[in-house]
Write a protein that holds these residues in place. Structure first.
Motif, short mmCIF file in Angstrom:
data_model
loop_
_atom_site.label_atom_id
_atom_site.label_comp_id
_atom_site.label_asym_id
_atom_site.label_seq_id
_atom_site.Cartn_x
_atom_site.Cartn_y
_atom_site.Cartn_z
N GLN A 1 0.82 -1.20 0.00
CA GLN A 1 0.00 0.00 0.00
C GLN A 1 0.86 1.26 0.00
O GLN A 1 2.01 1.25 0.44
N GLN A 2 0.28 2.33 -0.51
CA GLN A 2 0.93 3.64 -0.46
C GLN A 2 1.15 4.01 1.01
O GLN A 2 0.21 4.04 1.79
N PRO A 3 2.40 4.29 1.40
CA PRO A 3 2.65 4.59 2.81
C PRO A 3 2.00 5.88 3.30
O PRO A 3 1.82 6.07 4.50
N SER A 4 1.61 6.75 2.38
CA SER A 4 1.04 8.04 2.78
C SER A 4 -0.45 7.98 3.05
O SER A 4 -1.04 8.95 3.52
N LEU A 5 -1.08 6.83 2.80
CA LEU A 5 -2.53 6.73 2.96
C LEU A 5 -2.94 6.88 4.42
O LEU A 5 -2.40 6.21 5.30
N GLN A 6 -3.92 7.72 4.66
CA GLN A 6 -4.44 7.95 6.01
C GLN A 6 -5.69 7.11 6.21
O GLN A 6 -6.81 7.58 6.07
N TRP A 7 -5.49 5.84 6.51
CA TRP A 7 -6.62 4.97 6.75
C TRP A 7 -6.20 3.86 7.70
O TRP A 7 -5.02 3.73 8.04
N ASP A 8 -7.17 3.07 8.14
CA ASP A 8 -6.90 1.94 9.03
C ASP A 8 -7.90 0.84 8.69
O ASP A 8 -9.03 0.83 9.15
N LEU A 9 -7.43 -0.10 7.86
CA LEU A 9 -8.29 -1.21 7.45
C LEU A 9 -8.15 -2.42 8.35
O LEU A 9 -8.86 -3.41 8.17
N GLY A 10 -7.24 -2.33 9.33
CA GLY A 10 -6.96 -3.47 10.19
C GLY A 10 -5.48 -3.81 10.10
O GLY A 10 -4.65 -2.98 9.71
N ASP A 11 -5.15 -5.04 10.46
CA ASP A 11 -3.74 -5.47 10.45
C ASP A 11 -3.35 -5.92 9.05
O ASP A 11 -3.34 -7.12 8.74
N THR A 12 -3.02 -4.96 8.20
CA THR A 12 -2.74 -5.24 6.79
C THR A 12 -1.29 -5.56 6.52
O THR A 12 -0.95 -5.99 5.41
N ARG A 13 -0.40 -5.32 7.48
CA ARG A 13 1.03 -5.55 7.30
C ARG A 13 1.56 -4.82 6.07
O ARG A 13 2.39 -5.34 5.32
N GLY A 14 1.05 -3.61 5.89
CA GLY A 14 1.56 -2.77 4.81
C GLY A 14 1.04 -3.12 3.43
O GLY A 14 1.60 -2.68 2.42
N THR A 15 -0.02 -3.90 3.35
CA THR A 15 -0.58 -4.27 2.06
C THR A 15 -2.02 -3.77 1.93
O THR A 15 -2.65 -3.38 2.91
N VAL A 16 -2.52 -3.80 0.71
CA VAL A 16 -3.92 -3.49 0.45
C VAL A 16 -4.41 -4.41 -0.65
O VAL A 16 -3.71 -4.66 -1.64
N ALA A 17 -5.60 -4.96 -0.47
CA ALA A 17 -6.23 -5.81 -1.48
C ALA A 17 -7.22 -4.97 -2.27
O ALA A 17 -8.11 -4.35 -1.69
N VAL A 18 -7.06 -4.93 -3.59
CA VAL A 18 -7.84 -4.01 -4.43
C VAL A 18 -8.55 -4.78 -5.54
O VAL A 18 -7.98 -5.70 -6.14
N ARG A 19 -9.79 -4.36 -5.82
CA ARG A 19 -10.55 -4.97 -6.91
C ARG A 19 -11.45 -3.94 -7.55
O ARG A 19 -11.95 -3.03 -6.88
#
Length: 232
Positions: free
Chosen positions: A117-135
Protein backbone atom coordinates in the motif's frame (compact mmCIF):
# COMPACT_ATOMS: atom_id res chain seq x y z
CA UNK A 1 -38.31 6.40 -0.03
CA UNK A 2 -37.35 8.57 2.94
CA UNK A 3 -33.90 10.03 3.39
CA UNK A 4 -30.93 8.64 5.25
CA UNK A 5 -30.90 9.15 9.01
CA UNK A 6 -28.41 11.58 10.54
CA UNK A 7 -26.90 8.92 12.81
CA UNK A 8 -23.36 7.75 12.19
CA UNK A 9 -23.57 4.47 14.04
CA UNK A 10 -24.64 1.13 12.66
CA UNK A 11 -28.17 0.62 11.41
CA UNK A 12 -31.14 0.34 13.72
CA UNK A 13 -32.88 -2.57 12.06
CA UNK A 14 -34.67 -0.27 9.60
CA UNK A 15 -32.36 -0.43 6.60
CA UNK A 16 -33.83 1.22 3.51
CA UNK A 17 -33.97 -1.04 0.49
CA UNK A 18 -33.89 0.20 -3.09
CA UNK A 19 -34.55 -2.03 -6.09
CA UNK A 20 -31.98 -0.73 -8.53
CA UNK A 21 -33.41 -2.68 -11.47
CA UNK A 22 -36.28 -0.18 -11.34
CA UNK A 23 -35.26 3.10 -12.94
CA UNK A 24 -37.26 5.17 -10.46
CA UNK A 25 -35.40 3.64 -7.50
CA UNK A 26 -31.89 3.25 -8.95
CA UNK A 27 -30.81 6.88 -8.76
CA UNK A 28 -32.43 7.41 -5.36
CA UNK A 29 -30.81 4.26 -4.03
CA UNK A 30 -27.32 5.09 -5.23
CA UNK A 31 -27.63 8.68 -4.02
CA UNK A 32 -28.81 7.57 -0.57
CA UNK A 33 -26.08 4.93 -0.38
CA UNK A 34 -23.42 7.50 -1.25
CA UNK A 35 -24.78 9.82 1.43
CA UNK A 36 -24.81 7.00 3.98
CA UNK A 37 -21.17 6.20 3.20
CA UNK A 38 -20.28 9.88 3.59
CA UNK A 39 -21.90 9.79 7.04
CA UNK A 40 -19.86 6.78 8.13
CA UNK A 41 -22.66 4.25 7.77
CA UNK A 42 -22.63 0.80 6.20
CA UNK A 43 -24.34 -0.13 2.93
CA UNK A 44 -25.08 -3.38 1.12
CA UNK A 45 -24.27 -3.39 -2.58
CA UNK A 46 -24.37 -5.93 -5.41
CA UNK A 47 -21.18 -6.99 -7.18
CA UNK A 48 -20.31 -9.33 -10.03
CA UNK A 49 -19.64 -12.15 -7.57
CA UNK A 50 -21.68 -11.89 -4.34
CA UNK A 51 -23.32 -9.10 -2.36
CA UNK A 52 -20.97 -6.95 -0.33
CA UNK A 53 -21.18 -4.75 2.74
CA UNK A 54 -19.25 -1.54 2.30
CA UNK A 55 -17.90 1.43 4.23
CA UNK A 56 -15.74 4.45 3.47
CA UNK A 57 -12.21 3.03 3.28
CA UNK A 58 -10.83 6.25 4.78
CA UNK A 59 -13.16 6.25 7.82
CA UNK A 60 -11.55 4.04 10.52
CA UNK A 61 -14.69 4.01 12.66
CA UNK A 62 -16.83 2.88 9.73
CA UNK A 63 -14.35 0.13 8.84
CA UNK A 64 -14.36 -0.98 12.46
CA UNK A 65 -18.17 -1.20 12.39
CA UNK A 66 -17.96 -3.24 9.18
CA UNK A 67 -15.66 -5.77 10.82
CA UNK A 68 -17.85 -5.89 13.93
CA UNK A 69 -20.99 -6.43 11.83
CA UNK A 70 -19.37 -9.45 10.21
CA UNK A 71 -17.96 -10.74 13.48
CA UNK A 72 -14.38 -10.27 12.35
CA UNK A 73 -11.30 -8.90 14.02
CA UNK A 74 -8.55 -6.63 12.77
CA UNK A 75 -6.62 -9.69 11.60
CA UNK A 76 -9.04 -10.00 8.65
CA UNK A 77 -8.95 -6.57 6.94
CA UNK A 78 -11.44 -6.01 4.12
CA UNK A 79 -10.43 -5.50 0.49
CA UNK A 80 -10.97 -2.15 -1.21
CA UNK A 81 -13.19 -1.76 -4.28
CA UNK A 82 -12.47 0.97 -6.83
CA UNK A 83 -14.31 2.34 -9.87
CA UNK A 84 -11.28 2.65 -12.18
CA UNK A 85 -8.08 0.72 -12.72
CA UNK A 86 -6.08 3.95 -12.55
CA UNK A 87 -7.00 4.24 -8.86
CA UNK A 88 -4.68 1.29 -8.16
CA UNK A 89 -1.64 3.57 -8.32
CA UNK A 90 -3.21 5.92 -5.77
CA UNK A 91 -3.52 3.06 -3.29
CA UNK A 92 -0.50 0.86 -4.07
CA UNK A 93 3.22 1.16 -4.77
CA UNK A 94 5.66 -1.11 -6.55
CA UNK A 95 2.99 -2.81 -8.65
CA UNK A 96 4.91 -5.29 -10.86
CA UNK A 97 4.40 -5.55 -14.60
CA UNK A 98 2.75 -8.97 -14.35
CA UNK A 99 0.18 -7.55 -11.93
CA UNK A 100 -0.58 -4.74 -14.34
CA UNK A 101 -1.07 -7.33 -17.08
CA UNK A 102 -3.57 -9.17 -14.88
CA UNK A 103 -5.43 -5.96 -14.12
CA UNK A 104 -5.52 -4.94 -17.78
CA UNK A 105 -6.92 -8.32 -18.80
CA UNK A 106 -9.29 -9.01 -15.91
CA UNK A 107 -10.59 -5.65 -14.59
CA UNK A 108 -13.36 -4.96 -14.16
CA UNK A 109 -13.92 -8.47 -12.93
CA UNK A 110 -13.48 -11.07 -10.18
CA UNK A 111 -9.76 -10.54 -9.50
CA UNK A 112 -8.41 -9.07 -6.25
CA UNK A 113 -4.73 -8.11 -6.16
CA UNK A 114 -2.85 -7.75 -2.87
CA UNK A 115 -0.23 -5.01 -3.25
CA UNK A 116 2.13 -2.94 -1.11
CA UNK A 117 0.00 0.00 0.00
CA UNK A 118 0.93 3.64 -0.46
CA UNK A 119 2.65 4.59 2.81
CA UNK A 120 1.04 8.04 2.78
CA UNK A 121 -2.53 6.73 2.96
CA UNK A 122 -4.44 7.95 6.01
CA UNK A 123 -6.62 4.97 6.75
CA UNK A 124 -6.90 1.94 9.03
CA UNK A 125 -8.29 -1.21 7.45
CA UNK A 126 -6.96 -3.47 10.19
CA UNK A 127 -3.74 -5.47 10.45
CA UNK A 128 -2.74 -5.24 6.79
CA UNK A 129 1.03 -5.55 7.30
CA UNK A 130 1.56 -2.77 4.81
CA UNK A 131 -0.58 -4.27 2.06
CA UNK A 132 -3.92 -3.49 0.45
CA UNK A 133 -6.23 -5.81 -1.48
CA UNK A 134 -7.84 -4.01 -4.43
CA UNK A 135 -10.55 -4.97 -6.91
CA UNK A 136 -12.63 -3.29 -9.60
CA UNK A 137 -15.97 -5.11 -9.81
CA UNK A 138 -17.79 -5.66 -13.09
CA UNK A 139 -21.19 -4.40 -11.96
CA UNK A 140 -22.86 -1.18 -13.08
CA UNK A 141 -24.52 -0.39 -9.75
CA UNK A 142 -21.34 -1.00 -7.76
CA UNK A 143 -19.24 1.06 -10.18
CA UNK A 144 -21.69 3.95 -10.13
CA UNK A 145 -21.70 4.00 -6.34
CA UNK A 146 -17.90 3.79 -6.22
CA UNK A 147 -17.58 6.65 -8.69
CA UNK A 148 -19.44 8.84 -6.18
CA UNK A 149 -17.90 7.62 -2.94
CA UNK A 150 -14.33 6.83 -3.90
CA UNK A 151 -12.69 3.62 -2.64
CA UNK A 152 -14.88 1.50 -0.37
CA UNK A 153 -13.82 -1.15 2.10
CA UNK A 154 -16.08 -4.02 1.03
CA UNK A 155 -16.40 -7.54 2.36
CA UNK A 156 -18.93 -10.22 1.47
CA UNK A 157 -22.35 -9.44 2.95
CA UNK A 158 -22.54 -12.22 5.50
CA UNK A 159 -21.62 -12.88 9.08
CA UNK A 160 -18.44 -14.87 9.56
CA UNK A 161 -18.96 -18.58 9.07
CA UNK A 162 -22.11 -18.18 6.97
CA UNK A 163 -22.34 -18.45 3.16
CA UNK A 164 -21.90 -15.24 1.22
CA UNK A 165 -25.17 -13.53 0.33
CA UNK A 166 -26.24 -14.10 -3.28
CA UNK A 167 -29.29 -11.85 -3.02
CA UNK A 168 -30.44 -8.88 -0.98
CA UNK A 169 -32.76 -11.00 1.17
CA UNK A 170 -29.85 -13.05 2.51
CA UNK A 171 -27.76 -9.93 3.09
CA UNK A 172 -30.58 -8.23 4.97
CA UNK A 173 -31.22 -11.31 7.09
CA UNK A 174 -27.61 -11.41 8.27
CA UNK A 175 -26.66 -7.71 8.34
CA UNK A 176 -29.89 -5.71 8.28
CA UNK A 177 -29.42 -4.45 11.84
CA UNK A 178 -25.98 -3.04 11.00
CA UNK A 179 -26.57 -1.32 7.64
CA UNK A 180 -28.44 1.79 6.55
CA UNK A 181 -29.01 1.19 2.84
CA UNK A 182 -29.47 -2.00 0.80
CA UNK A 183 -29.13 -1.80 -2.97
CA UNK A 184 -31.15 -4.74 -4.31
CA UNK A 185 -30.22 -5.62 -7.89
CA UNK A 186 -31.56 -9.16 -7.83
CA UNK A 187 -29.49 -12.34 -7.62
CA UNK A 188 -25.75 -12.05 -8.20
CA UNK A 189 -23.74 -14.43 -10.40
CA UNK A 190 -22.06 -16.09 -7.34
CA UNK A 191 -21.41 -18.24 -5.47
CA UNK A 192 -17.73 -18.07 -6.46
CA UNK A 193 -15.93 -15.10 -4.90
CA UNK A 194 -13.11 -13.24 -6.58
CA UNK A 195 -9.73 -14.88 -7.00
CA UNK A 196 -7.14 -13.26 -4.72
CA UNK A 197 -3.54 -12.96 -5.93
CA UNK A 198 -0.65 -11.68 -3.82
CA UNK A 199 1.45 -9.56 -6.18
CA UNK A 200 3.89 -8.21 -3.61
CA UNK A 201 6.71 -10.48 -4.82
CA UNK A 202 8.53 -11.23 -8.09
CA UNK A 203 5.96 -13.97 -8.78
CA UNK A 204 2.28 -13.94 -7.93
CA UNK A 205 0.75 -16.29 -5.36
CA UNK A 206 -2.91 -17.26 -5.33
CA UNK A 207 -4.29 -16.80 -1.83
CA UNK A 208 -7.83 -17.85 -2.80
CA UNK A 209 -8.99 -19.53 -5.97
CA UNK A 210 -12.30 -18.08 -7.09
CA UNK A 211 -13.98 -17.13 -10.33
CA UNK A 212 -10.67 -16.73 -12.22
CA UNK A 213 -8.78 -20.01 -12.61
CA UNK A 214 -5.05 -20.50 -12.07
CA UNK A 215 -4.75 -21.53 -15.72
CA UNK A 216 -6.30 -18.24 -16.84
CA UNK A 217 -3.93 -16.26 -14.64
CA UNK A 218 -0.90 -18.03 -16.05
CA UNK A 219 -2.17 -17.63 -19.59
CA UNK A 220 -1.86 -13.88 -19.00
CA UNK A 221 1.52 -13.74 -17.23
CA UNK A 222 3.54 -16.50 -18.90
CA UNK A 223 4.31 -14.33 -21.97
CA UNK A 224 6.04 -11.98 -19.50
CA UNK A 225 8.31 -14.80 -18.30
CA UNK A 226 6.67 -15.35 -14.94
CA UNK A 227 4.11 -17.64 -13.35
CA UNK A 228 1.40 -17.55 -10.73
CA UNK A 229 1.55 -20.29 -8.09
CA UNK A 230 -1.22 -21.65 -5.90
CA UNK A 231 -0.30 -21.19 -2.24
CA UNK A 232 -2.70 -23.97 -1.34
Amino acid sequence: MTGVSDGTGPGSGTAQRFRTAEETEREAGIANAALAVQRGQLVVLPTDTVYGVGADAFDPDAVKRLLEAKGRGRDMPPPVLVSAATTLDALAVGVPSYARALVEALWPGPLTVVCHQQPSLQWDLGDTRGTVAVRMPDHDVALELLSRTGPLAVSSANTTGMPAALDADAAEQMLGDAVTIILDDGPTPGPEPSTIVDVTGPEGRVLRVGAVSLDRLNEIVEPLGTTITDEG
